[in-house]
Design a protein around this motif. Sequence first.
Motif, PDB file in Angstrom:
ATOM      1  N   ILE A  70      -7.003  16.998  -0.055  1.00 21.09           N
ATOM      2  CA  ILE A  70      -5.889  16.709  -0.963  1.00 21.09           C
ATOM      3  C   ILE A  70      -5.737  15.200  -1.073  1.00 21.09           C
ATOM      4  N   PRO A  71      -5.094  14.714  -2.151  1.00 23.80           N
ATOM      5  CA  PRO A  71      -4.878  13.266  -2.263  1.00 23.80           C
ATOM      6  C   PRO A  71      -3.726  12.804  -1.367  1.00 23.80           C
ATOM      7  N   LEU A  72      -3.542  11.486  -1.286  1.00 19.08           N
ATOM      8  CA  LEU A  72      -2.431  10.921  -0.513  1.00 19.08           C
ATOM      9  C   LEU A  72      -1.154  11.082  -1.344  1.00 19.08           C
TER      10      LEU A  72
ATOM     11  N   ALA B 222       2.792  12.951  -1.326  1.00 21.19           N
ATOM     12  CA  ALA B 222       3.799  13.514  -0.415  1.00 21.19           C
ATOM     13  C   ALA B 222       3.970  15.018  -0.615  1.00 21.19           C
ATOM     14  N   ASP B 223       4.033  15.468  -1.861  1.00 23.40           N
ATOM     15  CA  ASP B 223       4.234  16.903  -2.110  1.00 23.40           C
ATOM     16  C   ASP B 223       3.073  17.732  -1.556  1.00 23.40           C
ATOM     17  N   ALA B 224       1.855  17.270  -1.834  1.00 24.31           N
ATOM     18  CA  ALA B 224       0.669  18.011  -1.371  1.00 24.31           C
ATOM     19  C   ALA B 224       0.627  18.052   0.160  1.00 24.31           C
ATOM     20  N   ILE B 225       0.993  16.931   0.787  1.00 27.57           N
ATOM     21  CA  ILE B 225       0.957  16.860   2.257  1.00 27.57           C
ATOM     22  C   ILE B 225       2.038  17.755   2.860  1.00 27.57           C
ATOM     23  N   ASN B 226       3.244  17.691   2.303  1.00 30.94           N
ATOM     24  CA  ASN B 226       4.321  18.550   2.825  1.00 30.94           C
ATOM     25  C   ASN B 226       3.976  20.024   2.654  1.00 30.94           C
ATOM     26  N   GLN B 227       3.356  20.354   1.522  1.00 34.76           N
ATOM     27  CA  GLN B 227       2.957  21.739   1.288  1.00 34.76           C
ATOM     28  C   GLN B 227       1.928  22.193   2.324  1.00 34.76           C
ATOM     29  N   ALA B 228       0.952  21.328   2.594  1.00 37.58           N
ATOM     30  CA  ALA B 228      -0.074  21.669   3.602  1.00 37.58           C
ATOM     31  C   ALA B 228       0.575  21.857   4.972  1.00 37.58           C
ATOM     32  N   MET B 229       1.561  21.010   5.279  1.00 37.97           N
ATOM     33  CA  MET B 229       2.257  21.135   6.570  1.00 37.97           C
ATOM     34  C   MET B 229       3.082  22.422   6.609  1.00 37.97           C
ATOM     35  N   ASP B 230       3.726  22.765   5.478  1.00 34.82           N
ATOM     36  CA  ASP B 230       4.487  24.028   5.412  1.00 34.82           C
ATOM     37  C   ASP B 230       3.567  25.213   5.690  1.00 34.82           C
ATOM     38  N   ASN B 231       2.378  25.171   5.101  1.00 33.63           N
ATOM     39  CA  ASN B 231       1.425  26.266   5.320  1.00 33.63           C
ATOM     40  C   ASN B 231       1.053  26.383   6.785  1.00 33.63           C
ATOM     41  N   LEU B 232       0.817  25.238   7.421  1.00 29.52           N
ATOM     42  CA  LEU B 232       0.486  25.247   8.846  1.00 29.52           C
ATOM     43  C   LEU B 232       1.641  25.839   9.647  1.00 29.52           C
ATOM     44  N   ALA B 233       2.874  25.439   9.293  1.00 31.04           N
ATOM     45  CA  ALA B 233       4.049  25.868  10.051  1.00 31.04           C
ATOM     46  C   ALA B 233       4.330  27.358   9.851  1.00 31.04           C
ATOM     47  N   GLN B 234       4.202  27.818   8.603  1.00 32.29           N
ATOM     48  CA  GLN B 234       4.642  29.182   8.298  1.00 32.29           C
ATOM     49  C   GLN B 234       3.584  30.230   8.575  1.00 32.29           C
ATOM     50  N   PHE B 235       2.353  29.915   8.276  1.00 36.63           N
ATOM     51  CA  PHE B 235       1.319  30.955   8.378  1.00 36.63           C
ATOM     52  C   PHE B 235       0.385  30.708   9.552  1.00 36.63           C
TER      53      PHE B 235
ATOM     54  N   ALA C 274      -2.032   7.013   4.983  1.00 31.37           N
ATOM     55  CA  ALA C 274      -1.818   5.742   4.289  1.00 31.37           C
ATOM     56  C   ALA C 274      -3.150   5.238   3.764  1.00 31.37           C
ATOM     57  N   GLN C 275      -3.093   4.163   2.981  1.00 31.23           N
ATOM     58  CA  GLN C 275      -4.339   3.605   2.467  1.00 31.23           C
ATOM     59  C   GLN C 275      -5.063   2.750   3.508  1.00 31.23           C
TER      60      GLN C 275
ATOM     61  N   MET D 276       0.853  -1.199   0.000  1.00 33.59           N
ATOM     62  CA  MET D 276       0.000   0.000   0.000  1.00 33.59           C
ATOM     63  C   MET D 276       0.882   1.240   0.000  1.00 33.59           C
ATOM     64  N   LYS D 277       0.245   2.370  -0.301  1.00 32.81           N
ATOM     65  CA  LYS D 277       0.961   3.641  -0.259  1.00 32.81           C
ATOM     66  C   LYS D 277       0.835   4.250   1.142  1.00 32.81           C
ATOM     67  N   ALA D 278       1.948   4.802   1.626  1.00 30.64           N
ATOM     68  CA  ALA D 278       1.929   5.528   2.893  1.00 30.64           C
ATOM     69  C   ALA D 278       2.884   6.700   2.769  1.00 30.64           C
ATOM     70  N   VAL D 279       2.470   7.850   3.278  1.00 35.44           N
ATOM     71  CA  VAL D 279       3.357   9.018   3.284  1.00 35.44           C
ATOM     72  C   VAL D 279       3.917   9.112   4.698  1.00 35.44           C
ATOM     73  N   ARG D 280       5.265   8.928   4.793  1.00 35.12           N
ATOM     74  CA  ARG D 280       5.861   8.643   6.108  1.00 35.12           C
ATOM     75  C   ARG D 280       6.934   9.645   6.508  1.00 35.12           C
ATOM     76  N   LEU D 281       7.071   9.776   7.819  1.00 37.81           N
ATOM     77  CA  LEU D 281       8.171  10.545   8.381  1.00 37.81           C
ATOM     78  C   LEU D 281       9.357   9.592   8.505  1.00 37.81           C
ATOM     79  N   VAL D 282      10.377   9.840   7.672  1.00 37.91           N
ATOM     80  CA  VAL D 282      11.546   8.957   7.642  1.00 37.91           C
ATOM     81  C   VAL D 282      12.651   9.543   8.508  1.00 37.91           C
ATOM     82  N   GLU D 283      12.751  10.874   8.483  1.00 36.19           N
ATOM     83  CA  GLU D 283      13.784  11.578   9.216  1.00 36.19           C
ATOM     84  C   GLU D 283      13.211  12.938   9.641  1.00 36.19           C
ATOM     85  N   VAL D 284      13.428  13.336  10.906  1.00 35.15           N
ATOM     86  CA  VAL D 284      12.902  14.651  11.303  1.00 35.15           C
ATOM     87  C   VAL D 284      13.673  15.750  10.581  1.00 35.15           C
ATOM     88  N   HIS D 285      13.042  16.911  10.465  1.00 35.75           N
ATOM     89  CA  HIS D 285      13.570  18.067   9.720  1.00 35.75           C
ATOM     90  C   HIS D 285      13.608  17.825   8.218  1.00 35.75           C
TER      91      HIS D 285
END
Length: 342
Positions: free
Chosen positions: A315-317, A319-332, A119-120, A1-10
């Motif tokens: 947004i779909p599952l 990685a780019d879309a999820i990271n972008q959404a997280m960036d928005n949360l972090a920055q704004f 993840a799925q 299955m597909k999963a968008v994962r935290l592999v390394e912090v930062h």
Amino acid sequence: MKAVRLVEVHHPLQLQEIPIPTIGDNDVLVRVRATGICHTDVHYREGSSPVGPLPKTPGHEVAGIVEQVGKQVTTVTMGERVCIHYVLSCGTCSYCIKGQEQFCAQGSMVGRYADGGYAQYVSVPASNVVHLPDEIPFEQGAILMCSSATAFHALRKAKLAGGETVAIFGIGGLGISAVQLAYAFGALDVYAVDINADKLQLAANYGAIPLNASTNDPVAEIRKRTQGQGVDVALEMIGLPLTMKQAVQSLAVMGRAVITGISNRPLEIDTYADLLGREAIVTGTSDHLLLELPPLLELARRGKLDLSEVVTRTIPLDADAINQAMDNLAQFHSDIRTVIVP
Ligand SMILES: [Zn+2]
Ligand SMILES: [Zn+2]
């Protein structure tokens, strides 16, 4: 299955192809239909809150459909619409026995120490799923499991009784649920305190009395509007020493202030005037309980808690879309709620 994962912090989350989780006799496998992206997830990615061991799949606000049930499971059926209670507890330690599962000695958390919903599929104990009524969309079911549940728990901690008055400091995801739930609990008047005009307008749409703290001292304003008495319950949902202090100062005799916002800075109050002089109570709140979720979901099903204006983007599952959404949360510090729909 597909999963968008935290592999390394930062580092950005990564899309990985991993096996569908296997389930034990008492577990269920849930096909994820919606997962909320929470500000807490950003803290995990930034390394400012503990998470792991890595790699780990984040996502603690999850709703979906039961795809498989373990041999011993009798409480959940295949194909059932469910939400996931993210607090994993043993059920047998001294805290669990006392109904304080959020302090479980072996406690864990979906999307933090156990793989979550980016993840799925996700596997959880059958005791951690609650039925999601057909009337509630998956997207709303997902976010009910975090901010709304925490607001519900905070109001129960406050022992809010019918006919009492409430002030809510901070009208974000928690606050907008708290406004509606306070009325559902029977509050007479709910004051919504914020500095953002749009948020105050949204609170007013749900019947709250908006108080703009950028133009008026909210404590003086609350005293004025309550004939000098103050409110019976004040919820602090921001995490700032100033608003925590204001919440305590707004209390009536026998009032209860519940601190929900997270801060590691001291709360300074005049103990004589604000505590002893009113026999006031100041309490903290942490997460929520499984037993609170069915009534919370029922309030949403009946329309007493309306989240239709809260989920603003899906947004779909990816990685780019999820990271972008997280960036928005972090920055704004955006209050736009983004939900992943795999
Ligand atoms: Zn959350
Ligand atoms: Zn336990």
